[in-house]
Design a protein around this motif. Structure first.
Motif, mmCIF file in Angstrom:
data_model
loop_
_atom_site.group_PDB
_atom_site.id
_atom_site.type_symbol
_atom_site.label_atom_id
_atom_site.label_comp_id
_atom_site.label_asym_id
_atom_site.label_seq_id
_atom_site.Cartn_x
_atom_site.Cartn_y
_atom_site.Cartn_z
ATOM 1 N N ARG A 79 63.266 10.739 5.773
ATOM 2 C CA ARG A 79 64.057 10.670 7.008
ATOM 3 C C ARG A 79 63.119 9.303 7.616
ATOM 4 O O ARG A 79 63.738 8.450 8.436
ATOM 5 N N PRO B 231 70.218 14.519 9.532
ATOM 6 C CA PRO B 231 69.658 15.262 8.414
ATOM 7 C C PRO B 231 70.415 16.645 8.129
ATOM 8 O O PRO B 231 70.959 17.151 8.903
ATOM 9 N N GLU C 54 68.222 9.110 14.582
ATOM 10 C CA GLU C 54 68.374 10.574 13.744
ATOM 11 C C GLU C 54 69.098 11.276 14.940
ATOM 12 O O GLU C 54 68.628 11.589 15.815
#
Length: 304
Positions: A184, A202, A259
Motif C-alpha cells: 500500500r 485496500p 488511499e
C-alpha cells in the motif's frame, strides 16, 4: 498481514518438496538475523508484519504445517534510499521482488539505479541469498546516482508536458486483495513518483485507479504488476489524445492519489478491510466514474 498469502508466484508452493521449502525458509530466517544485526534500529529495517517471522520459524521448526504469509520488508539507507523487498516462499531458489526509491533522485536516475541493481542481482549464483548483497551494492554504488543528478521538471511546468507523450490514460485495476502495508505504501509512493492521480481501495477485493500521461501509467503498471499477487489485472483502460493547448489537469478526475477510507466518507467495517460498497459507488459517482462499478463487480451500483 493478511489471513491469506499476499500473492502466488508462477512456481506454486504445493509443487515444492517439503524439505526443500523448509530449507529455503531457514535460509530466509538466517538472512533476516543478519539484516537485523546490521540494522538494529527499527526505522532502518521495517518488517511489514513482525509476526510473520515467528510463523516462519514455527514452520521451519515443524511446529506447524500451515504455510505462513510471505515476508515483506523495507530497508532504509542513509535517509536517502529505501529498498522494498518481497520474499517468495521459494526464495532464494528464485529472486525476490526488489525495488529502490528515493525522494531526492529524479525518475531517470531512480530507473537507472533499479536497472543496474537488477543487473547486478542477475550476476549472482542462482540459489544464493541476495538481499544482503543488494544492500552492500547500494551502500557502495548508491551515492554515485546522486552525482550530477539534474533536477526534475517543476510541477508548474507539467501542463507544458513534453508533448512527446500525446496521450492521457486512466487505468482501472482489480486485485483479489490488497492487505500488505508495504504494498500500500509502495502504491502511494509510485503514484507520486509518476505524477499520477487516482485512488487505492485496500481490502478484498482491492481496486486501484491511476490516471496521467500514458507513458507514466504504463511504467507504473509495469512495476506494480511485477510484484507478487494472487490475482491482479487491468479491468479497463481509457485513453485520449492530448492537444498542445490542453491543460493536463482538466483531464484528471482526481486531484491527488489517495488511499480510501473513513476520511473519504467510506464506511469501513470492524475488520478494517471490508467497506460499504454503496459508499464506494457514491465516491465513483462524485468523480464521474460510476459506470466503472459494473466493470469491477458485475452489477450496477447504487448509493446506500
Amino acid at each position: 498481514m493478511s489471513k491469506e498469502t499476499e500473492g502466488q508466484s508462477d512456481v506454486t508452493c504445493e509443487s515444492l518438496d517439503q524439505s526443500e521449502l523448509v530449507a529455503m525458509i531457514e535460509l530466509q530466517l538466517s538472512e533476516m538475523d543478519m539484516l537485523q544485526s546490521m540494522f538494529p534500529d527499527p526505522r532502518e529495517l521495517e518488517v511489514d508484519d513482525p509476526s510473520v517471522l515467528c510463523d516462519l520459524r514455527d514452520f521451519a521448526e515443524g511446529r506447524t504445517l500451515l504455510l505462513p504469509p510471505r515476508l515483506d520488508l523495507v530497508i532504509n539507507l542513509d535517509g536517502r534510499l529505501s529498498m522494498s523487498v518481497n520474499l517468495p516462499h521459494h526464495y532464494p531458489a528464485v529472486q525476490p521482488s526488489v525495488f529502490v526509491r528515493s525522494q531526492t533522485l529524479n525518475r531517470d536516475a531512480q530507473h537507472r539505479l533499479n536497472q543496474e541493481l537488477l543487473g547486478y542481482l542477475k550476476t549472482l549464483q542462482q540459489g544464493d541469498l541476495c538481499v544482503g548483497p543488494a544492500v552492500t551494492w547500494l551502500q557502495e554504488k548508491g551515492e554515485t546516482f546522486f552525482d550530477d543528478c539534474p533536477e526534475e521538471v517543476s510541477k508548474s511546468d507539467d501542463n507544458l508536458v513534453e508533448i512527446k507523450d500525446t496521450k492521457f490514460a486512466r487505468l482501472w485495476i482489480y486485485s483479489h486483495h490488497i492487505y500488505s502495508k508495504v504494498k500500500r505504501k509502495d502504491i502511494l509512493d509510485l503514484s507520486k513518483e509518476f505524477d499520477l492521480t487516482g485512488f487505492c481501495l485496500p481490502g478484498k477485493p482491492g481496486i486501484i485507479c491511476v490516471e496521467g500521461l500514458s507513458r507514466n501509467t504504463e511504467d507504473w503498471w509495469h512495476k506494480v504488476r511485477s510484484w507478487n499477487w494472487q490475482k491482479i489485472l487491468c479491468k479497463k483502460h481509457e485513453d485520449m489524445e492530448i492537444t498542445a493547448e490542453q491543460d493536463l489537469s482538466k483531464l484528471r478526475r482526481f486531484s491527488t492519489f489517495e488511499e480510501l477510507g473513513s476520511e473519504n466518507n467510506i464506511r469501513v467495517k470492524s475488520s478494517g478491510f471490508h467497506v460499504d460498497m454503496g459508499d464506494v459507488f457514491r465516491y465513483l459517482e462524485n468523480h464521474e466514474s460510476g459506470y466503472v462499478f459494473k466493470e469491477y463487480f458485475g452489477i450496477n451500483g447504487r448509493p446506500t
